[in-house]
Design a protein around this motif. Structure first.
Motif, PDB file in Angstrom:
ATOM      1  N   GLY A 102      61.939 -14.778  22.898  1.00 50.48           N
ATOM      2  CA  GLY A 102      61.722 -15.168  21.514  1.00 50.48           C
ATOM      3  C   GLY A 102      62.633 -14.470  20.522  1.00 50.48           C
ATOM      4  N   LEU A 103      63.703 -13.874  21.020  1.00 50.85           N
ATOM      5  CA  LEU A 103      64.643 -13.151  20.163  1.00 50.85           C
ATOM      6  C   LEU A 103      65.814 -14.052  19.774  1.00 50.85           C
ATOM      7  CD1 LEU A 103      64.907  -9.885  22.290  1.00 50.85           C
ATOM      8  CD2 LEU A 103      63.551 -10.171  20.206  1.00 50.85           C
ATOM      9  N   ASP A 104      66.364 -13.813  18.577  1.00 51.83           N
ATOM     10  CA  ASP A 104      67.670 -14.368  18.241  1.00 51.83           C
ATOM     11  C   ASP A 104      68.718 -13.526  18.959  1.00 51.83           C
ATOM     12  OD1 ASP A 104      66.996 -16.441  16.451  1.00 51.83           O
ATOM     13  OD2 ASP A 104      66.809 -15.037  14.781  1.00 51.83           O
ATOM     14  N   SER A 105      69.742 -14.163  19.496  1.00 52.08           N
ATOM     15  CA  SER A 105      70.871 -13.429  20.071  1.00 52.08           C
ATOM     16  C   SER A 105      72.017 -13.432  19.074  1.00 52.08           C
ATOM     17  CB  SER A 105      71.333 -14.064  21.381  1.00 52.08           C
ATOM     18  OG  SER A 105      70.443 -13.779  22.414  1.00 52.08           O
ATOM     19  N   VAL A 106      72.593 -12.250  18.877  1.00 50.97           N
ATOM     20  CA  VAL A 106      73.757 -12.104  18.012  1.00 50.97           C
ATOM     21  C   VAL A 106      74.892 -11.601  18.899  1.00 50.97           C
ATOM     22  CG1 VAL A 106      74.709 -10.955  15.986  1.00 50.97           C
ATOM     23  CG2 VAL A 106      72.270 -11.554  16.053  1.00 50.97           C
ATOM     24  N   ILE A 107      75.971 -12.361  18.985  1.00 53.24           N
ATOM     25  CA  ILE A 107      77.103 -11.981  19.833  1.00 53.24           C
ATOM     26  C   ILE A 107      78.188 -11.363  18.961  1.00 53.24           C
ATOM     27  CG2 ILE A 107      78.790 -12.737  21.538  1.00 53.24           C
ATOM     28  CD1 ILE A 107      75.898 -13.178  22.443  1.00 53.24           C
ATOM     29  N   GLU A 108      78.518 -10.096  19.242  1.00 51.09           N
ATOM     30  CA  GLU A 108      79.581  -9.411  18.497  1.00 51.09           C
ATOM     31  C   GLU A 108      80.925  -9.712  19.138  1.00 51.09           C
ATOM     32  OE1 GLU A 108      81.232  -4.918  18.072  1.00 51.09           O
ATOM     33  OE2 GLU A 108      79.128  -5.196  17.497  1.00 51.09           O
ATOM     34  N   VAL A 109      81.868 -10.164  18.319  1.00 47.14           N
ATOM     35  CA  VAL A 109      83.229 -10.431  18.784  1.00 47.14           C
ATOM     36  C   VAL A 109      84.218  -9.702  17.879  1.00 47.14           C
ATOM     37  CG1 VAL A 109      82.647 -12.651  19.846  1.00 47.14           C
ATOM     38  CG2 VAL A 109      83.359 -12.583  17.447  1.00 47.14           C
ATOM     39  N   ARG A 110      85.335  -9.273  18.495  1.00 42.57           N
ATOM     40  CA  ARG A 110      86.344  -8.527  17.744  1.00 42.57           C
ATOM     41  C   ARG A 110      87.664  -9.271  17.605  1.00 42.57           C
ATOM     42  NH1 ARG A 110      85.148  -3.389  16.534  1.00 42.57           N
ATOM     43  NH2 ARG A 110      83.247  -2.569  17.457  1.00 42.57           N
ATOM     44  N   ASP A 111      87.821 -10.348  18.360  1.00 42.13           N
ATOM     45  CA  ASP A 111      89.074 -11.098  18.256  1.00 42.13           C
ATOM     46  C   ASP A 111      88.826 -12.550  18.644  1.00 42.13           C
ATOM     47  OD1 ASP A 111      89.134 -11.239  21.123  1.00 42.13           O
ATOM     48  OD2 ASP A 111      90.149  -9.304  21.190  1.00 42.13           O
ATOM     49  N   GLU A 112      89.856 -13.360  18.474  1.00 39.47           N
ATOM     50  CA  GLU A 112      89.735 -14.798  18.720  1.00 39.47           C
ATOM     51  C   GLU A 112      89.419 -15.090  20.182  1.00 39.47           C
ATOM     52  OE1 GLU A 112      92.406 -18.875  18.290  1.00 39.47           O
ATOM     53  OE2 GLU A 112      93.127 -16.988  17.444  1.00 39.47           O
ATOM     54  N   GLU A 113      89.987 -14.299  21.102  1.00 36.88           N
ATOM     55  CA  GLU A 113      89.740 -14.522  22.533  1.00 36.88           C
ATOM     56  C   GLU A 113      88.261 -14.324  22.870  1.00 36.88           C
ATOM     57  OE1 GLU A 113      91.083 -12.484  26.740  1.00 36.88           O
ATOM     58  OE2 GLU A 113      92.516 -12.478  25.079  1.00 36.88           O
ATOM     59  N   GLU A 114      87.660 -13.256  22.362  1.00 37.12           N
ATOM     60  CA  GLU A 114      86.235 -13.030  22.611  1.00 37.12           C
ATOM     61  C   GLU A 114      85.390 -14.128  21.977  1.00 37.12           C
ATOM     62  OE1 GLU A 114      86.185  -8.134  22.937  1.00 37.12           O
ATOM     63  OE2 GLU A 114      85.148  -9.123  21.274  1.00 37.12           O
ATOM     64  N   LEU A 115      85.765 -14.553  20.787  1.00 37.29           N
ATOM     65  CA  LEU A 115      85.002 -15.587  20.108  1.00 37.29           C
ATOM     66  C   LEU A 115      85.044 -16.895  20.903  1.00 37.29           C
ATOM     67  CD1 LEU A 115      84.965 -16.151  16.290  1.00 37.29           C
ATOM     68  CD2 LEU A 115      84.896 -18.070  17.844  1.00 37.29           C
ATOM     69  N   GLN A 116      86.221 -17.286  21.364  1.00 35.73           N
ATOM     70  CA  GLN A 116      86.350 -18.530  22.121  1.00 35.73           C
ATOM     71  C   GLN A 116      85.612 -18.450  23.459  1.00 35.73           C
ATOM     72  OE1 GLN A 116      87.411 -21.344  20.911  1.00 35.73           O
ATOM     73  NE2 GLN A 116      87.898 -20.321  18.987  1.00 35.73           N
ATOM     74  N   GLY A 117      85.694 -17.283  24.121  1.00 39.43           N
ATOM     75  CA  GLY A 117      84.975 -17.107  25.379  1.00 39.43           C
ATOM     76  C   GLY A 117      83.474 -17.218  25.189  1.00 39.43           C
ATOM     77  N   ALA A 118      82.967 -16.623  24.114  1.00 44.63           N
ATOM     78  CA  ALA A 118      81.533 -16.694  23.830  1.00 44.63           C
ATOM     79  C   ALA A 118      81.115 -18.128  23.536  1.00 44.63           C
ATOM     80  CB  ALA A 118      81.181 -15.782  22.657  1.00 44.63           C
ATOM     81  N   LEU A 119      81.937 -18.860  22.805  1.00 46.46           N
ATOM     82  CA  LEU A 119      81.609 -20.251  22.509  1.00 46.46           C
ATOM     83  C   LEU A 119      81.563 -21.108  23.770  1.00 46.46           C
ATOM     84  CD1 LEU A 119      83.693 -20.891  19.274  1.00 46.46           C
ATOM     85  CD2 LEU A 119      81.203 -21.073  19.492  1.00 46.46           C
ATOM     86  N   GLU A 120      82.494 -20.871  24.679  1.00 49.86           N
ATOM     87  CA  GLU A 120      82.577 -21.688  25.891  1.00 49.86           C
ATOM     88  C   GLU A 120      81.452 -21.396  26.873  1.00 49.86           C
ATOM     89  OE1 GLU A 120      86.436 -21.139  27.600  1.00 49.86           O
ATOM     90  OE2 GLU A 120      87.449 -21.693  25.733  1.00 49.86           O
ATOM     91  N   HIS A 121      81.005 -20.126  26.935  1.00 52.08           N
ATOM     92  CA  HIS A 121      80.065 -19.733  27.985  1.00 52.08           C
ATOM     93  C   HIS A 121      78.646 -19.454  27.496  1.00 52.08           C
ATOM     94  CE1 HIS A 121      84.082 -18.840  29.641  1.00 52.08           C
ATOM     95  NE2 HIS A 121      83.546 -19.242  30.780  1.00 52.08           N
ATOM     96  N   VAL A 122      78.483 -19.159  26.210  1.00 52.00           N
ATOM     97  CA  VAL A 122      77.171 -18.764  25.703  1.00 52.00           C
ATOM     98  C   VAL A 122      76.710 -19.675  24.573  1.00 52.00           C
ATOM     99  CG1 VAL A 122      75.804 -16.865  24.763  1.00 52.00           C
ATOM    100  CG2 VAL A 122      77.686 -16.358  26.324  1.00 52.00           C
ATOM    101  N   ASP A 123      77.624 -20.045  23.684  1.00 50.78           N
ATOM    102  CA  ASP A 123      77.337 -20.908  22.536  1.00 50.78           C
ATOM    103  C   ASP A 123      76.187 -20.369  21.680  1.00 50.78           C
ATOM    104  OD1 ASP A 123      77.875 -23.070  20.890  1.00 50.78           O
ATOM    105  OD2 ASP A 123      76.436 -24.364  21.919  1.00 50.78           O
ATOM    106  N   PRO A 124      76.342 -19.146  21.153  1.00 50.52           N
ATOM    107  CA  PRO A 124      75.263 -18.545  20.356  1.00 50.52           C
ATOM    108  C   PRO A 124      75.161 -19.163  18.966  1.00 50.52           C
ATOM    109  CG  PRO A 124      77.183 -17.138  20.305  1.00 50.52           C
ATOM    110  CD  PRO A 124      77.505 -18.268  21.250  1.00 50.52           C
ATOM    111  N   GLU A 125      74.009 -18.956  18.351  1.00 51.85           N
ATOM    112  CA  GLU A 125      73.805 -19.426  16.981  1.00 51.85           C
ATOM    113  C   GLU A 125      74.420 -18.462  15.967  1.00 51.85           C
ATOM    114  OE1 GLU A 125      70.166 -20.666  13.923  1.00 51.85           O
ATOM    115  OE2 GLU A 125      69.689 -19.744  15.836  1.00 51.85           O
ATOM    116  N   ILE A 126      74.445 -17.160  16.307  1.00 52.38           N
ATOM    117  CA  ILE A 126      74.886 -16.141  15.358  1.00 52.38           C
ATOM    118  C   ILE A 126      76.021 -15.318  15.960  1.00 52.38           C
ATOM    119  CG2 ILE A 126      74.168 -14.233  13.863  1.00 52.38           C
ATOM    120  CD1 ILE A 126      71.261 -15.094  14.332  1.00 52.38           C
TER     121      ILE A 126
END
Length: 198
Positions: A102-126
């Motif tokens: 029941g938790l919101d997940s917040v994915i911390e990213v530091r660069d474009e590569e991490e952001l794109q990887g998170a979008l492709e594999h996790v697709d978080p809301e925040i």
């Protein structure tokens, strides 16, 4: 005390007027003070099970994963993409465990590569857009604003600026950032308004 469902971090960020201010605290007293000054949420980076007792605001929990966040009464769990060494399956598993609790997940990213990887594999809301520009002389806000266009519409973007000024917060709001994490002694100055009287 409110039920978790009424104080979810995603709701506090998306339903507030303007940019939301989330305050990093190390003690329950600081959480209470931040709430009185108009903060929209609390960020806890060191394990403290007593912060929940001091505030009704949503809590973003950073240490020790989803189970620890749940046990502490937090509302969201921070997962730092860089600590997974591109093990996206492990990040996705932690994300799913948090959502199941029941938790919101917040994915911390530091660069474009991490952001794109998170979008492709996790697709978080925040997403938490962290500083850490390759140029040590560049302001943290510049790095955050460079990452922002890569966050898709419909996702919530949270900036981390430990020493944010009111001008930084206003610039982030103009750019479309939904919330900012600060470490500030005077939250009232950053939120730009007097807190509601009780």
């Amino acid at each position: 005390m409110n039920e978790r469902g009424t104080r979810r971090l995603s709701l506090a960020i998306s339903e507030g007027d303007g940019i939301s201010v989330l305050v990093e605290v190390a003690a329950p007293e600081a959480a209470g003070a931040a709430e009185e000054q108009g903060a929209d949420g609390i960020v806890v980076r060191t394990a403290s099970t007593t912060v929940r007792e001091a505030t009704d605001l949503p809590i973003l929990w950073c240490p020790d994963g989803p189970e620890a966040a749940d046990a502490a009464g937090a509302d969201a769990c921070l997962l730092v993409a860089g600590t997974y060494d591109e093990d996206w399956n492990r990040l996705a598993d932690d994300n799913e465990r948090g959502l199941a609790l029941g938790l919101d997940s917040v994915i911390e990213v530091r660069d474009e590569e991490e952001l794109q990887g998170a979008l492709e594999h996790v697709d978080p809301e925040i997403f938490l857009l962290a500083g850490g520009s390759p140029d040590p002389d560049a302001p943290e806000i510049d790095h955050v604003l460079e990452l922002l266009p890569d966050v898709p519409a419909g996702k919530l973007a949270v900036a981390f600026l430990a020493d944010a000024t009111r001008e930084d917060v206003e610039a982030l709001e103009r750019a479309g950032v939904d919330a900012v994490v600060v470490n500030a002694s005077d939250v009232r100055e950053l939120v730009g308004a007097e807190p509601p009287t009780v």
